[in-house]
Scaffold this motif. Structure first.
Motif, PDB file in Angstrom:
ATOM      1  N   GLN A 171      11.830  -0.511   2.169  1.00  0.00           N
ATOM      2  CA  GLN A 171      11.104  -1.306   1.177  1.00  0.00           C
ATOM      3  C   GLN A 171       9.885  -1.964   1.833  1.00  0.00           C
ATOM      4  O   GLN A 171       9.540  -1.667   2.958  1.00  0.00           O
ATOM      5  CB  GLN A 171      12.038  -2.352   0.570  1.00  0.00           C
ATOM      6  CG  GLN A 171      13.226  -1.752  -0.166  1.00  0.00           C
ATOM      7  CD  GLN A 171      12.824  -0.825  -1.281  1.00  0.00           C
ATOM      8  OE1 GLN A 171      12.030  -1.190  -2.149  1.00  0.00           O
ATOM      9  NE2 GLN A 171      13.359   0.386  -1.275  1.00  0.00           N
ATOM     10  N   MET A 172       9.259  -2.887   1.115  1.00  0.00           N
ATOM     11  CA  MET A 172       8.064  -3.533   1.653  1.00  0.00           C
ATOM     12  C   MET A 172       8.397  -4.423   2.839  1.00  0.00           C
ATOM     13  O   MET A 172       9.451  -5.057   2.879  1.00  0.00           O
ATOM     14  CB  MET A 172       7.390  -4.379   0.577  1.00  0.00           C
ATOM     15  CG  MET A 172       6.584  -3.585  -0.424  1.00  0.00           C
ATOM     16  SD  MET A 172       5.322  -4.607  -1.229  1.00  0.00           S
ATOM     17  CE  MET A 172       6.289  -5.936  -1.879  1.00  0.00           C
ATOM     18  N   LEU A 173       7.468  -4.474   3.772  1.00  0.00           N
ATOM     19  CA  LEU A 173       7.572  -5.449   4.856  1.00  0.00           C
ATOM     20  C   LEU A 173       7.435  -6.862   4.280  1.00  0.00           C
ATOM     21  O   LEU A 173       6.946  -7.043   3.170  1.00  0.00           O
ATOM     22  CB  LEU A 173       6.460  -5.220   5.887  1.00  0.00           C
ATOM     23  CG  LEU A 173       6.615  -4.064   6.881  1.00  0.00           C
ATOM     24  CD1 LEU A 173       5.333  -3.909   7.686  1.00  0.00           C
ATOM     25  CD2 LEU A 173       7.788  -4.298   7.809  1.00  0.00           C
ATOM     26  N   SER A 174       7.824  -7.849   5.059  1.00  0.00           N
ATOM     27  CA  SER A 174       7.669  -9.242   4.637  1.00  0.00           C
ATOM     28  C   SER A 174       6.677  -9.942   5.550  1.00  0.00           C
ATOM     29  O   SER A 174       6.403  -9.486   6.666  1.00  0.00           O
ATOM     30  CB  SER A 174       9.016  -9.967   4.701  1.00  0.00           C
ATOM     31  OG  SER A 174       9.445 -10.080   6.046  1.00  0.00           O
TER      32      SER A 174
ATOM     33  N   PHE B 111       3.580   1.298   5.048  1.00  0.00           N
ATOM     34  CA  PHE B 111       4.189   0.490   6.114  1.00  0.00           C
ATOM     35  C   PHE B 111       5.564   0.008   5.652  1.00  0.00           C
ATOM     36  O   PHE B 111       5.741  -1.180   5.334  1.00  0.00           O
ATOM     37  CB  PHE B 111       3.282  -0.699   6.458  1.00  0.00           C
ATOM     38  CG  PHE B 111       1.880  -0.297   6.826  1.00  0.00           C
ATOM     39  CD1 PHE B 111       1.596   0.198   8.097  1.00  0.00           C
ATOM     40  CD2 PHE B 111       0.845  -0.390   5.902  1.00  0.00           C
ATOM     41  CE1 PHE B 111       0.304   0.569   8.440  1.00  0.00           C
ATOM     42  CE2 PHE B 111      -0.448  -0.015   6.239  1.00  0.00           C
ATOM     43  CZ  PHE B 111      -0.723   0.469   7.515  1.00  0.00           C
ATOM     44  N   PRO B 112       6.545   0.892   5.590  1.00  0.00           N
ATOM     45  CA  PRO B 112       7.872   0.505   5.084  1.00  0.00           C
ATOM     46  C   PRO B 112       8.655  -0.323   6.086  1.00  0.00           C
ATOM     47  O   PRO B 112       8.495  -0.169   7.304  1.00  0.00           O
ATOM     48  CB  PRO B 112       8.559   1.855   4.847  1.00  0.00           C
ATOM     49  CG  PRO B 112       7.935   2.764   5.861  1.00  0.00           C
ATOM     50  CD  PRO B 112       6.500   2.317   5.976  1.00  0.00           C
TER      51      PRO B 112
ATOM     52  N   ALA C  46       0.826  -1.206   0.000  1.00  0.00           N
ATOM     53  CA  ALA C  46       0.000   0.000   0.000  1.00  0.00           C
ATOM     54  C   ALA C  46       0.864   1.262   0.000  1.00  0.00           C
ATOM     55  O   ALA C  46       1.851   1.356   0.727  1.00  0.00           O
ATOM     56  CB  ALA C  46      -0.925   0.005   1.213  1.00  0.00           C
ATOM     57  N   THR C  47       0.481   2.230  -0.831  1.00  0.00           N
ATOM     58  CA  THR C  47       1.170   3.524  -0.879  1.00  0.00           C
ATOM     59  C   THR C  47       0.155   4.624  -0.584  1.00  0.00           C
ATOM     60  O   THR C  47      -1.065   4.431  -0.717  1.00  0.00           O
ATOM     61  CB  THR C  47       1.801   3.768  -2.254  1.00  0.00           C
ATOM     62  OG1 THR C  47       0.772   3.741  -3.258  1.00  0.00           O
ATOM     63  CG2 THR C  47       2.836   2.703  -2.582  1.00  0.00           C
ATOM     64  N   TRP C  48       0.655   5.786  -0.218  1.00  0.00           N
ATOM     65  CA  TRP C  48      -0.232   6.897   0.159  1.00  0.00           C
ATOM     66  C   TRP C  48      -1.085   7.371  -1.008  1.00  0.00           C
ATOM     67  O   TRP C  48      -2.210   7.853  -0.806  1.00  0.00           O
ATOM     68  CB  TRP C  48       0.588   8.054   0.729  1.00  0.00           C
ATOM     69  CG  TRP C  48       1.131   7.755   2.098  1.00  0.00           C
ATOM     70  CD1 TRP C  48       2.411   7.505   2.435  1.00  0.00           C
ATOM     71  CD2 TRP C  48       0.365   7.655   3.304  1.00  0.00           C
ATOM     72  NE1 TRP C  48       2.521   7.248   3.784  1.00  0.00           N
ATOM     73  CE2 TRP C  48       1.273   7.342   4.345  1.00  0.00           C
ATOM     74  CE3 TRP C  48      -0.985   7.797   3.615  1.00  0.00           C
ATOM     75  CZ2 TRP C  48       0.874   7.172   5.659  1.00  0.00           C
ATOM     76  CZ3 TRP C  48      -1.382   7.628   4.937  1.00  0.00           C
ATOM     77  CH2 TRP C  48      -0.466   7.311   5.942  1.00  0.00           C
ATOM     78  N   LYS C  49      -0.595   7.216  -2.218  1.00  0.00           N
ATOM     79  CA  LYS C  49      -1.377   7.678  -3.366  1.00  0.00           C
ATOM     80  C   LYS C  49      -2.626   6.819  -3.589  1.00  0.00           C
ATOM     81  O   LYS C  49      -3.537   7.223  -4.325  1.00  0.00           O
ATOM     82  CB  LYS C  49      -0.521   7.700  -4.628  1.00  0.00           C
ATOM     83  CG  LYS C  49      -0.070   6.350  -5.112  1.00  0.00           C
ATOM     84  CD  LYS C  49       0.784   6.480  -6.372  1.00  0.00           C
ATOM     85  CE  LYS C  49       1.222   5.125  -6.899  1.00  0.00           C
ATOM     86  NZ  LYS C  49       2.059   5.246  -8.120  1.00  0.00           N
TER      87      LYS C  49
END
Length: 427
Positions: free
Chosen positions: A325-328, A318-319, A267-270
């Motif tokens: 980068q993305m969480l795992s 949620f970096p 998920a990104t803020w945009k």
């Protein structure tokens, strides 16, 4: 038959300066060809016959280069010339034979591509093909862990099904799902190698009639993801809110939205419309490859606002703390495990699925939501299923639900958040 020439000494050959072809003797047809500053050994010989312009068979004379002088000495030139004469007597055309050997060497060099070299190309292709970054990373990580140490530097043309079976055998039972995925990835790499001409024959990673008799099938029991009874959700979230860091926030957001972990991680803020309280997940990130609109409850909005100031608009919501980068999945799995172990130490049962007697998972909260919506609400089944982005059998019905039922889904998610709200537990 070439004319017999006087056998020159090495000193005599060194004194040859005049332009032209000079016979040096010792081997019939051996000459030193001088042209400017260039001096080259040539063997003039008859190699079979060929048709002339009148259609008659005539002796086929060839000038066969043996290399430059003085890099190749007189003695070495005579040895080479003698060997070629022997080939000619055996009905072998030295020029054609050399060309054939060069072609074989070229093919061999192609076939000497290592498994690692082929895998890197396939992974690069998959990077453009796959939409889920986690799946791309799994290609690299699983091959690095289980395959490269044994087969990475091997020429792919030399790898057999026995080699592949040997590297898969240690994890075939304990990590069967992982092993099966790896086998499929290896098969894809060999398909690429075969298409490129690096490998010939049956793909050694094929399953039916190939690896299946060696590794064997395992009886698979289909089990749902362990889930928490919905009566314990409020207590779990109260415990979760005591934890610091981005992982607890991501897990709570996943619970409040009933979305898959991968959708939350990416998920990104945009994608967030705070004004209309909607999270719009593009089809490229959805399992069903269709845009999904997620109504955001007041609790979900407040959670997002609590972390908004710590990230940039273009960032993941949620970096991962270390690299942004993305969480795992492992980050949330570890979090749940630690919370479970903490409860055990406090003499509680922990966070266990009572039907399976297994520790709960992030994905299991989707089942928790579905059980709650079925048992505790009167919302239509179709509305509840659409919250989970499950594909409905009727395409027309599915399209209708995406629009007309959005308001009902907003109410459903608000009720779910209220049920999960820790304040309700306190009251």
């Amino acid at each position: 038959m070439p004319k017999k020439s006087k056998e020159l000494s090495a000193l005599s050959v060194a004194k040859i300066k005049a332009t032209g072809r000079h016979s040096v003797g010792g081997v019939d047809g051996l000459c030193l060809n001088v042209k400017g500053n260039s001096r080259v050994w040539i063997l003039r010989a008859v190699v079979g016959k060929r048709l002339d312009k009148d259609g008659e068979l005539k002796p086929h004379r060839r000038d066969i280069g043996l290399g430059p002088y003085p890099e190749i000495s007189l003695a070495e030139a005579r040895v080479k010339a003698t060997e070629l004469r022997q080939q000619i007597r055996s009905s072998i055309d030295p020029v054609a034979y050399k060309q054939e050997q060069l072609e074989k060497l070229k093919v061999q060099k192609l076939r000497d591509r290592t498994f690692l070299e082929c895998a890197k190309v396939v992974i690069a292709n998959k990077t453009r093909e796959l939409k889920n970054e986690k799946h791309i990373a799994q290609w690299t990580s699983t091959l690095e862990t289980y395959i490269y140490p044994a087969l990475g530097n091997r020429s792919i043309s030399t790898i057999t099904k026995v080699d592949i079976a040997e590297v898969l055998q240690p994890i075939w039972i304990e990590k069967n799902e992982t092993a099966k995925r790896i086998r499929g990835r290896i098969e894809t790499i060999f398909d690429y190698a075969k298409a490129m001409g690096y490998f010939e024959g049956v793909n050694p990673a094929e399953w039916k009639g190939n690896l299946e008799p060696i590794l064997g099938n395992l009886k698979q029991e289909s089990r749902p993801h362990p889930s928490l009874p919905y009566e314990q959700v409020a207590e779990f979230i109260q415990h979760l809110r005591q934890k610091k860091g981005i992982s607890p926030k991501a897990l709570e957001f996943a619970i409040l939205t009933a979305c898959r972990s991968g959708e939350v991680f990416g998920a990104t803020w945009k994608e967030i419309d705070l004004k209309n309280k909607i999270w719009i997940i593009p089809k490229e990130r959805m399992k069903a490859e269709k845009e999904h609109r997620v109504p955001l409850s007041l609790e979900a909005i407040n959670l997002l606002k609590s972390i908004q100031e710590y990230t940039q608009p273009q960032d993941f919501i949620f970096p991962a703390p270390r690299n942004g980068q993305m969480l795992s999945d492992m980050s949330l799995t570890t979090l749940i495990k630690h919370m479970h172990e903490q409860k055990i130490k406090e003499n509680y049962l922990g966070y266990i699925d009572p039907k399976q007697n297994r520790v709960i998972t992030t994905h299991g909260f989707r089942s928790t939501f579905r059980d709650w919506s079925a048992d505790k609400t009167d919302y239509p089944r179709e509305v509840c299923e659409h919250v989970l982005a499950h594909k409905l059998p009727d395409e027309v019905e599915a399209a209708y639900l995406r629009g007309a039922y959005l308001e009902k889904r907003k109410a459903l998610m608000a009720d779910w958040a209220n049920f999960c709200n820790v304040q309700k537990l306190i009251e």
